[in-house]
Design an enzyme around this catalytic site. Structure first.
Site, PDB file in Angstrom:
ATOM      1  N   LYS A  17       0.892  -1.190  -0.077  1.00  0.00           N
ATOM      2  CA  LYS A  17       0.137  -0.013  -0.110  1.00  0.00           C
ATOM      3  C   LYS A  17       0.811   1.272  -0.140  1.00  0.00           C
ATOM      4  O   LYS A  17       1.921   1.195   0.294  1.00  0.00           O
ATOM      5  CB  LYS A  17      -1.033  -0.037   0.924  1.00  0.00           C
ATOM      6  CG  LYS A  17      -1.980  -1.107   0.749  1.00  0.00           C
ATOM      7  CD  LYS A  17      -3.278  -0.889   1.537  1.00  0.00           C
ATOM      8  CE  LYS A  17      -4.295  -1.653   1.097  1.00  0.00           C
ATOM      9  NZ  LYS A  17      -5.530  -1.938   1.805  1.00  0.00           N
ATOM     10  N   ARG A  24      -4.794 -10.324   3.796  1.00  0.00           N
ATOM     11  CA  ARG A  24      -4.985 -10.178   2.448  1.00  0.00           C
ATOM     12  C   ARG A  24      -3.577  -9.916   1.752  1.00  0.00           C
ATOM     13  O   ARG A  24      -3.055  -8.547   1.940  1.00  0.00           O
ATOM     14  CB  ARG A  24      -6.199  -9.212   2.226  1.00  0.00           C
ATOM     15  CG  ARG A  24      -6.433  -9.102   0.739  1.00  0.00           C
ATOM     16  CD  ARG A  24      -7.422  -8.048   0.612  1.00  0.00           C
ATOM     17  NE  ARG A  24      -8.079  -7.877  -0.703  1.00  0.00           N
ATOM     18  CZ  ARG A  24      -7.483  -6.974  -1.417  1.00  0.00           C
ATOM     19  NH1 ARG A  24      -6.327  -6.259  -1.146  1.00  0.00           N
ATOM     20  NH2 ARG A  24      -7.732  -6.915  -2.903  1.00  0.00           N
TER      21      ARG A  24
HETATM   22  C1  9MG Z   1     -10.013  -4.720  -1.977  1.00  0.00           C
HETATM   23  N1  9MG Z   1      -9.253  -4.405  -1.084  1.00  0.00           N
HETATM   24  C2  9MG Z   1      -8.020  -3.567  -1.285  1.00  0.00           C
HETATM   25  N2  9MG Z   1      -7.702  -3.275   0.031  1.00  0.00           N
HETATM   26  C3  9MG Z   1      -8.314  -4.234   1.031  1.00  0.00           C
HETATM   27  C4  9MG Z   1      -8.263  -4.239   2.570  1.00  0.00           C
HETATM   28  O1  9MG Z   1      -7.257  -3.599   3.203  1.00  0.00           O
HETATM   29  N3  9MG Z   1      -8.935  -4.761   2.998  1.00  0.00           N
HETATM   30  C5  9MG Z   1      -9.959  -5.726   2.397  1.00  0.00           C
HETATM   31  N4  9MG Z   1     -10.750  -6.634   3.034  1.00  0.00           N
HETATM   32  N5  9MG Z   1     -10.191  -5.346   1.168  1.00  0.00           N
HETATM   33  C6  9MG Z   1      -9.362  -4.660   0.351  1.00  0.00           C
END
Ligand code: 9MG
Length: 272
Positions: A219, A253
């Site tokens: 990110k 994720r």
């Molecule tokens: C789709 N998406 C992009 N970043 C995310 C995050 O931090 N959490 C979740 N649940 N989905 C995300």
């Protein structure tokens, strides 16, 4: 899918591999917008240790433009069907559109991941009817403008109370408590300071009654902190996973499955 949630509740970690099927995906440059490449990448992530694949057809990165329902359906449904021809891996659908949720589950997906926390009309009753797990993520503002001027008084307090309210509304709409996952939404309408403060207070979210999912992979908070381009954020992303694990988070994720699993195996070994 209940097996995976049970694992998480019992303290074992689960990695969710990210599969963006958008031409403008922020970290894969649209590499997986072709069906075969997308399916191949999903199967590779499964082999690497991802137990669930998160498929998204609409970019949620800051500044992203929305896509039409038809376009989103066309991007995700064939990929889900094709993965299902080859694998029983769990699949979550990253969408905020109730029609996409329905079509994706009909095509073989097992969970809904909604960065909008089921705020669309009918999203909650539809998920209740489908009886599938849902991830409720916090976001302040819209993707087009959310990084303009996010404001909080106490970021962790406000986000945990928002997620608690959304979870309660979900249950009133008929979604089972055991199907609810929460996520503070790193980078979604948050400054670097907000993101760091959240990362420091993940234990507060872990004390809530729902499994917590964290998504920090590659990110832009790491660009702000370190000046790193997207391809150079692996160490920071994996370190953030470790910090979150140490406070009780067990659901991650990520783009980089192998490296994250290595880090989590180490965390688990040390914790024993
Ligand atoms: C789709 N998406 C992009 N970043 C995310 C995050 O931090 N959490 C979740 N649940 N989905 C995300």
């Amino acid at each position: 899918m209940q097996e995976l949630l049970k694992k998480i509740r019992e303290g074992q970690w689960v990695v969710m591999g990210i599969l963006n099927v958008t031409p403008d995906s922020f970290s894969d440059g649209g590499q997986f917008d072709h069906l075969d490449a997308a399916v191949k990448h999903a199967l590779i992530m499964q082999k690497e240790g991802a137990e669930i694949i998160d498929i998204g057809g609409e970019s949620t990165r800051p500044g992203a433009e929305p896509v039409s329902l038809e376009e989103e359906l066309q991007r995700v449904v064939p990929v889900i069907k094709k993965i299902r021809e080859h694998s029983k891996v769990m699949i979550s659908i990253d969408t905020s559109k109730p029609e996409v949720m329905q079509a994706a589950i009909a095509a073989g997906a097992n969970m809904v991941n909604d960065v909008n926390a089921l705020r669309a009309d009918s999203a909650m009753p539809i998920c209740a009817e489908l009886n599938i797990p849902v991830c409720l993520m916090h976001k302040q503002g819209l993707p087009q403008t959310m990084q303009d001027k996010p404001e909080y008084i106490d970021v962790a307090e406000e986000i945990s109370s928002y997620l608690q309210t959304r979870a309660e509304l979900c249950m009133e709409a008929g979604i089972k408590k055991k199907n609810i996952v929460i996520d503070p939404g790193f980078g979604f309408g948050k400054t670097l300071e907000n993101n760091l403060s959240l990362l420091k207070q993940m234990n507060m979210f872990c004390q809530m009654e729902y499994p917590v999912l964290v998504g920090v992979s590659r990110k832009s908070m790491f660009e702000q902190l370190l000046g790193r381009n997207v391809e150079d954020r692996l160490v920071a992303s994996t370190s953030a996973v470790v910090l979150a694990y140490q406070q009780g988070v067990r659901f991650f994720r990520v783009h980089d499955v192998v490296e994250t699993c290595d880090a989590l195996i180490l965390c688990e070994a040390v914790a024993q």
